[in-house]
Write an enzyme that holds these catalytic residues in place. Structure first.
Site, mmCIF file in Angstrom:
data_model
loop_
_atom_site.group_PDB
_atom_site.id
_atom_site.type_symbol
_atom_site.label_atom_id
_atom_site.label_comp_id
_atom_site.label_asym_id
_atom_site.label_seq_id
_atom_site.Cartn_x
_atom_site.Cartn_y
_atom_site.Cartn_z
ATOM 1 N N VAL A 72 0.847 -1.196 0.000
ATOM 2 C CA VAL A 72 0.000 0.000 0.000
ATOM 3 C C VAL A 72 0.878 1.240 0.000
ATOM 4 C CG1 VAL A 72 -0.228 -0.081 2.520
ATOM 5 C CG2 VAL A 72 -1.895 1.204 1.182
ATOM 6 N N SER A 73 0.571 2.190 -0.873
ATOM 7 C CA SER A 73 1.251 3.481 -0.945
ATOM 8 C C SER A 73 2.752 3.278 -1.156
ATOM 9 C CB SER A 73 0.936 4.282 0.322
ATOM 10 O OG SER A 73 1.301 5.636 0.184
ATOM 11 N N TRP A 74 3.599 3.771 -0.239
ATOM 12 C CA TRP A 74 5.049 3.544 -0.347
ATOM 13 C C TRP A 74 5.349 2.059 -0.482
ATOM 14 C CZ3 TRP A 74 8.749 0.881 2.399
ATOM 15 C CH2 TRP A 74 10.081 1.279 2.280
#
Length: 272
Positions: free
Chosen positions: A94-96
């Site tokens: 998720v995300s980074w």
């Protein structure tokens, strides 16, 4: 705590000792996020094992002594899997952590069955989010000041108009533990100059891309870019979902995950 790859890391796993028809899920968290922040997702996926670890300087993992990059940290992830006796896994980020998951799948295709990318981008070649959200995200108060997080949660993450989302918001804030300054800084610089975009057309894995249409940090267009670049991918848009739709829209997110991960080989590719 596990000593792997020259680092001491806090590792969490669920249901490794239980029989399952599904491969385990290796999860890469967002920047600065600790294991507890995503533990509810691991607990909802009761039919499969789940593995996650705190990056150096986040959660309970000690500060890093030297910087790292996606090459060294995905290699470290393989050392964790080896210690746990795991070969092939589904990979999710998720995300980074979505960037880290992409790198893992590209660097270790033989150990990756399917890939799930959540609220993420192709790295430096991305469309930036709402400046107001990005400014507040860079403020360390979001980790240590519950009042600050509560006041700015909608600006930071969006997607809190859904029934029950307010409870999820409060629960999430209570699970956060601030990363160390060095840990957060090293996470930031780990991805400097990194992009997966040139390699994505060569990825042969089946990929689920999940994006929220109210994400203030990673706009939906980034998911569309990933979907265009990866030939065996499908894009799932969570209506009203912000950057944390995995938590605020948990039932919908888990249903999409199961539909993708449980589909017979080739079936999801045909659907996409």
């Amino acid at each position: 705590m596990m000593d792997v790859g020259g680092r001491t890391l806090r590792v969490a796993h669920w249901r490794l000792d239980e029989p399952s028809d599904h491969p385990p899920l290796l999860f890469f968290n967002g920047i600065g996020a600790n294991i507890e922040a995503v533990a509810p997702l691991a607990e909802m996926l009761t039919e499969r094992a789940f593995v996650m670890f705190d990056m150096p300087g986040t959660g309970e993992s000690p500060d890093p002594t030297i910087p790292y990059n996606p090459f060294t940290m995905t290699w470290t992830a393989t050392q964790i899997l080896d210690r746990l006796g795991l070969e092939e896994v589904d990979v999710m980020g998720v995300s980074w952590g979505g960037a880290m998951a992409q790198h893992y799948a590209l660097q270790y295709p033989g150990r990756t069955r399917r890939l799930v990318l959540v609220a993420t981008t192709a790295g430096m070649l991305m469309v930036p989010g709402n400046p107001a959200a990005l400014t507040k995200m860079a403020n360390p108060r979001r980790y240590i000041d519950p009042k600050f997080m509560n006041e700015h949660f909608q600006t930071l993450y969006g997607g809190v108009d859904k029934d029950g989302a307010s409870h999820q918001k409060d629960s999430h804030i209570g699970r956060l533990k601030p990363p160390s300054p060095r840990g957060y800084f090293y996470q930031l610089i780990a991805m400097l100059g990194w992009t997966s975009l040139p390699a994505l057309p060569f990825m042969s894995k089946e990929v689920l891309i999940m994006m929220g249409d109210d994400d203030q940090i990673v706009p939906l267009i980034n998911g569309k870019i990933l979907n265009t670049a990866i030939r065996n991918s499908r894009l799932e848009v969570i209506e009203g979902g912000g950057h944390l739709f995995l938590l605020t829209h948990a039932d919908e997110s888990v249903a999409a995950l199961r539909e993708f991960l449980d589909a017979p080989d080739g079936e999801d590719r045909a659907a996409a």
